[in-house]
Enzyme design. Structure first.
Site, mmCIF file in Angstrom:
data_model
loop_
_atom_site.group_PDB
_atom_site.id
_atom_site.type_symbol
_atom_site.label_atom_id
_atom_site.label_comp_id
_atom_site.label_asym_id
_atom_site.label_seq_id
_atom_site.Cartn_x
_atom_site.Cartn_y
_atom_site.Cartn_z
ATOM 1 N N ARG A 187 36.379 33.297 46.789
ATOM 2 C CA ARG A 187 37.388 34.354 46.857
ATOM 3 C C ARG A 187 37.876 34.636 45.439
ATOM 4 N NH1 ARG A 187 39.072 35.422 52.015
ATOM 5 N NH2 ARG A 187 39.597 37.417 51.047
ATOM 6 N N HIS A 200 30.371 41.293 45.821
ATOM 7 C CA HIS A 200 30.168 40.957 47.238
ATOM 8 C C HIS A 200 28.743 41.222 47.708
ATOM 9 C CE1 HIS A 200 33.927 39.444 48.717
ATOM 10 N NE2 HIS A 200 34.614 40.469 48.235
#
Length: 297
Positions: free
Chosen positions: A234, A295
């Site tokens: 993250r 991502h």
């Protein structure tokens, strides 16, 4: 069940429609992200399907409850954007993806390590321009190096197995040691020791109050000079300003990011015809020893 799918991209629609081929649910695809300004779009729906950058704080949850929503389905593993206590009080069920393909994320992590080390991205760009010089492109042997893995769940354990195959020494840090990682020869050590001894540091921990900015100025200072840092967990696990300072000083020799702490307005969007207004992200992209993939894992 009627489901409002927020923050929809073409691939979301493709795969969710395939998963709902039996027609068990009525899916309505909405382009906007879920925020306090858009949550009224959920009126008349029993459930909403949301992603990592959607807003699910207490005011939004109250609005969703008034709209008749009784279930939130996250199409992601992380849930730090959800006020779980408020959801429980309001009687809204929260579901999440238990895990992405751990092999896919682990393999992408190793891909970043190899690309950063051998600077394949820069070599490919040079060759396209007819420049076959090797100057500045030499890497190092990964065999025999120490790899520190922060977070040794499914993904971290698989990364450990791949790097074990390269002949690396494995160090791990996790509040819950993984016996499968230990069976690979991983030695669990305090975070300070892992940072000081690792040539390559790979982050695979969830974002919690305890891991927010886990890699900060003090952590960067503890690293072995010239170490490689890779984050596919993250974005906010890393203090980006601290890492930029580490890159400028040479304390960090290589940086691979598949996530970024202020990614909400950028990742998953085509901004190729616009200037990036985030000066921190723009600064990161100027370093030749930095890869940001956005991502892909």
């Amino acid at each position: 069940m009627r489901v409002a799918v927020f923050n929809t991209k073409p691939y979301d629609q493709e795969f969710l429609l395939a998963a709902n081929a039996a027609g068990n649910h009525e899916l309505v695809f909405l382009e906007p992200r879920l925020t306090e300004a858009t949550c009224r779009l959920a009126a008349g729906f029993e459930a909403v399907c949301v992603f990592v950058n959607d807003q699910l704080d207490e005011p939004v949850l109250r609005e969703l409850k008034e709209c008749g929503v009784r279930c939130i389905a996250l199409r992601c593993a992380g849930f730090n954007n959800v006020d779980l206590a408020s959801a429980e009080k309001l009687g809204i069920a929260v579901l999440r993806v238990p895990a992405y393909s751990p092999h896919a994320v682990a393999e992408h992590t190793v891909g970043l390590i190899l690309t950063l080390n051998r600077q394949t991205h820069r070599a490919a760009a040079r060759v396209r321009e007819g420049n076959f010089s090797l100057h500045g492109l030499l890497g190092f042997d990964i065999h025999g190096r120490t790899v520190g893995i922060v977070g040794t769940g499914q993904i971290g354990r698989i990364v450990a197995g791949i790097m074990k195959g390269f002949g690396c020494k494995l160090l791990g840090f996790d509040v819950y040691p993984n016996p499968e990682a230990e069976a690979l020869g991983m030695q669990y050590v305090p975070l300070e020791q892992l940072l000081a001894e690792s040539d390559i540091i790979s982050l695979h921990c969830p974002l919690t109050p305890q891991t927010h900015h886990l890699i900060d100025t003090a952590a960067v200072a503890r690293m072995k000079p010239g170490a490689m840092l890779v984050n596919t967990s993250r974005g906010a696990v890393v203090d980006t300003q601290a890492v930029i300072a580490g890159l400028k000083s040479g304390q960090i020799g290589y940086l691979g990011l598949d996530v970024y702490e202020e990614e909400a307005d950028y990742f998953f969007e085509d901004l190729s015809n616009r200037a990036i207004s985030d000066d921190t992200l723009a600064r990161l992209l100027t370093f030749p020893n930095v890869i940001v993939t956005g991502h892909q894992a």
